[in-house]
Motif scaffolding. Sequence first.
Motif, PDB file in Angstrom:
ATOM      1  N   VAL A   1       0.790  -1.148   0.070  1.00  0.00           N
ATOM      2  CA  VAL A   1      -0.041   0.194   0.049  1.00  0.00           C
ATOM      3  C   VAL A   1       0.562   1.183  -0.054  1.00  0.00           C
ATOM      4  CG1 VAL A   1      -1.638   1.372   1.257  1.00  0.00           C
ATOM      5  CG2 VAL A   1      -1.941  -1.207   1.137  1.00  0.00           C
ATOM      6  N   THR A   2       1.902   1.300   0.742  1.00  0.00           N
ATOM      7  CA  THR A   2       2.590   2.310   1.026  1.00  0.00           C
ATOM      8  C   THR A   2       3.360   2.699  -0.528  1.00  0.00           C
ATOM      9  OG1 THR A   2       3.234   1.902   3.290  1.00  0.00           O
ATOM     10  CG2 THR A   2       4.614   3.432   2.070  1.00  0.00           C
ATOM     11  N   ALA A   3       4.094   1.676  -1.091  1.00  0.00           N
ATOM     12  CA  ALA A   3       4.979   2.045  -2.096  1.00  0.00           C
ATOM     13  C   ALA A   3       3.787   2.292  -3.405  1.00  0.00           C
ATOM     14  CB  ALA A   3       5.428   0.393  -2.539  1.00  0.00           C
ATOM     15  N   VAL A   4       2.807   1.611  -3.580  1.00  0.00           N
ATOM     16  CA  VAL A   4       1.812   2.037  -4.603  1.00  0.00           C
ATOM     17  C   VAL A   4       1.213   3.346  -4.503  1.00  0.00           C
ATOM     18  CG1 VAL A   4      -0.241   1.534  -5.589  1.00  0.00           C
ATOM     19  CG2 VAL A   4       1.427  -0.252  -5.257  1.00  0.00           C
ATOM     20  N   SER A   5       1.040   3.864  -3.036  1.00  0.00           N
ATOM     21  CA  SER A   5       0.660   5.077  -2.996  1.00  0.00           C
ATOM     22  C   SER A   5       1.536   6.007  -3.450  1.00  0.00           C
ATOM     23  CB  SER A   5      -0.193   5.158  -1.565  1.00  0.00           C
ATOM     24  OG  SER A   5      -0.656   6.596  -1.172  1.00  0.00           O
TER      25      SER A   5
ATOM     26  N   GLY B   1      -3.502   1.023  -2.345  1.00  0.00           N
ATOM     27  CA  GLY B   1      -2.654   1.947  -2.380  1.00  0.00           C
ATOM     28  C   GLY B   1      -3.205   2.905  -3.831  1.00  0.00           C
ATOM     29  N   LEU B   2      -3.828   2.499  -4.926  1.00  0.00           N
ATOM     30  CA  LEU B   2      -4.115   3.341  -5.880  1.00  0.00           C
ATOM     31  C   LEU B   2      -5.356   4.181  -5.413  1.00  0.00           C
ATOM     32  CD1 LEU B   2      -3.987   0.565  -9.070  1.00  0.00           C
ATOM     33  CD2 LEU B   2      -2.656   2.612  -8.352  1.00  0.00           C
ATOM     34  N   LEU B   3      -5.955   3.572  -4.521  1.00  0.00           N
ATOM     35  CA  LEU B   3      -7.322   4.227  -3.923  1.00  0.00           C
ATOM     36  C   LEU B   3      -6.736   5.499  -2.921  1.00  0.00           C
ATOM     37  CD1 LEU B   3     -10.351   3.866  -4.264  1.00  0.00           C
ATOM     38  CD2 LEU B   3     -10.199   2.598  -2.188  1.00  0.00           C
ATOM     39  N   MET B   4      -5.626   5.353  -1.968  1.00  0.00           N
ATOM     40  CA  MET B   4      -5.670   6.235  -1.197  1.00  0.00           C
ATOM     41  C   MET B   4      -4.907   7.588  -1.559  1.00  0.00           C
ATOM     42  SD  MET B   4      -6.434   4.732   1.539  1.00  0.00           S
ATOM     43  CE  MET B   4      -6.964   3.111   1.991  1.00  0.00           C
ATOM     44  N   LYS B   5      -5.376   8.453  -0.931  1.00  0.00           N
ATOM     45  CA  LYS B   5      -4.867   9.855  -1.481  1.00  0.00           C
ATOM     46  C   LYS B   5      -3.988  10.667  -0.468  1.00  0.00           C
ATOM     47  CE  LYS B   5      -8.985  10.763  -4.296  1.00  0.00           C
ATOM     48  NZ  LYS B   5     -10.282  11.702  -4.504  1.00  0.00           N
ATOM     49  N   GLY B   6      -3.636   9.996   0.626  1.00  0.00           N
ATOM     50  CA  GLY B   6      -2.626  10.667   1.681  1.00  0.00           C
ATOM     51  C   GLY B   6      -2.337   9.834   2.444  1.00  0.00           C
TER      52      GLY B   6
ATOM     53  N   PHE C   1      -8.311 -12.690  -4.851  1.00  0.00           N
ATOM     54  CA  PHE C   1      -7.659 -12.067  -6.028  1.00  0.00           C
ATOM     55  C   PHE C   1      -8.598 -11.830  -7.106  1.00  0.00           C
ATOM     56  CE2 PHE C   1      -6.381 -13.656  -9.962  1.00  0.00           C
ATOM     57  CZ  PHE C   1      -5.300 -12.720 -10.545  1.00  0.00           C
ATOM     58  N   ALA C   2      -9.798 -12.751  -7.035  1.00  0.00           N
ATOM     59  CA  ALA C   2     -10.941 -12.326  -8.133  1.00  0.00           C
ATOM     60  C   ALA C   2     -11.529 -11.350  -7.734  1.00  0.00           C
ATOM     61  CB  ALA C   2     -11.868 -13.760  -7.961  1.00  0.00           C
ATOM     62  N   VAL C   3     -11.695 -10.501  -6.568  1.00  0.00           N
ATOM     63  CA  VAL C   3     -12.310  -9.495  -6.285  1.00  0.00           C
ATOM     64  C   VAL C   3     -11.345  -8.287  -6.587  1.00  0.00           C
ATOM     65  CG1 VAL C   3     -13.281  -7.768  -4.398  1.00  0.00           C
ATOM     66  CG2 VAL C   3     -13.923 -10.236  -4.642  1.00  0.00           C
ATOM     67  N   PHE C   4      -9.958  -8.395  -6.194  1.00  0.00           N
ATOM     68  CA  PHE C   4      -9.232  -7.228  -6.023  1.00  0.00           C
ATOM     69  C   PHE C   4      -8.236  -6.986  -7.338  1.00  0.00           C
ATOM     70  CE2 PHE C   4     -10.270  -7.357  -1.537  1.00  0.00           C
ATOM     71  CZ  PHE C   4     -10.565  -6.257  -1.199  1.00  0.00           C
ATOM     72  N   PHE C   5      -7.967  -7.971  -7.903  1.00  0.00           N
ATOM     73  CA  PHE C   5      -7.308  -7.940  -9.330  1.00  0.00           C
ATOM     74  C   PHE C   5      -8.004  -7.023 -10.165  1.00  0.00           C
ATOM     75  CE2 PHE C   5      -6.483  -9.242 -13.760  1.00  0.00           C
ATOM     76  CZ  PHE C   5      -5.045  -9.002 -13.861  1.00  0.00           C
ATOM     77  N   PRO C   6      -9.138  -7.504 -10.694  1.00  0.00           N
ATOM     78  CA  PRO C   6      -9.936  -6.564 -11.457  1.00  0.00           C
ATOM     79  C   PRO C   6     -10.380  -5.097 -11.019  1.00  0.00           C
ATOM     80  CG  PRO C   6     -11.637  -8.173 -10.639  1.00  0.00           C
ATOM     81  CD  PRO C   6     -10.157  -8.715 -10.297  1.00  0.00           C
ATOM     82  N   LEU C   7     -10.540  -5.124  -9.707  1.00  0.00           N
ATOM     83  CA  LEU C   7     -10.711  -3.641  -9.142  1.00  0.00           C
ATOM     84  C   LEU C   7      -9.435  -2.752  -9.356  1.00  0.00           C
ATOM     85  CD1 LEU C   7     -12.501  -4.283  -5.967  1.00  0.00           C
ATOM     86  CD2 LEU C   7     -13.535  -3.174  -7.523  1.00  0.00           C
ATOM     87  N   SER C   8      -8.144  -3.436  -9.246  1.00  0.00           N
ATOM     88  CA  SER C   8      -6.980  -2.776  -9.174  1.00  0.00           C
ATOM     89  C   SER C   8      -6.522  -2.410 -10.857  1.00  0.00           C
ATOM     90  CB  SER C   8      -5.665  -3.675  -8.913  1.00  0.00           C
ATOM     91  OG  SER C   8      -6.045  -4.259  -7.438  1.00  0.00           O
TER      92      SER C   8
END
Length: 275
Positions: A92-96, A176-181, A259-266
């Motif tokens: 999360v930290t690295a992606v954000s 990580g892609l979702l977080m803004k701060g 994986f089936a939930v969060f891969f397509p969401l990512s």
Amino acid sequence: MSVAIPDLPRGPFGRLRWALADGWTVTLRGLTHWSREPGTVIGGLLFPVMMVLMFGYFFGGAMEVPGGGNYREFLIPGMFVMTMVFGMGETVTAVSADKNRGVTSRFRSMPMAPSAVLVGRCVTDMLNSVLALAVLFAVGLAVGWEAHGSVADTVFAVGLLLLLRFALTWMGIYFGLLMKGPEGITLVQTLEFPVGFLTSAFVAPSTMPGWLGTIAEWNPLSSTVAASRELFGNPGWGGDSWIAQHATLMAVVWPAVIFAVFFPLSVRRFRTLTG
């Protein structure tokens, strides 16, 4: 001044080679960060070691394993799973950080495979997880833990641990892609503890209040904990519920669902980023 843009590969095999090459380039970027910031990597590796020493020696004398057995042998498989969970915070930290600094947007503007950024991040984190498991294996052996199962069972247990980490990596990529701060990142990292502790990693759910024990049993992490204990031949807590009796099956099903939930969401979130 003009910049020549290379022709994009055509055909499925050409695009696959393109995606693999770009994904490996992004992976190498992550590995380069390790060499430049070794303190972060070392800190991430030492944290589960301190957890093992704290629970194994400070609290271990007061712990009883259902059915008898050495508490440290009961504990170590749980710590393997907790290490996989704590790794999600690093994802999360690295992606954000890349997103908020504009690095992700820069990658998206370049003539590179669209999958490379996410796949490269995933591969980097999986390599980090393999290293973390190797360190914790060594620590476990040093404190008296041992894998009593066959070589095949041991390899299968390690595979289940990495399967869980793989699924959690995509969950971490999405958040990580979702977080803004930094506040959002702190929230995710904080939630790792109650979610990780509300499992069978440290104590048997049978010792908890009925309703809490049921939640702990159905926590997806508990299935991997129970399955790895069984495969390693370490003491377990047993349990007569359906989820406890089918731990190995659910140690595959739960990560597959995550994986089936969060891969397509990512992927969707990555494609819709505006900056």
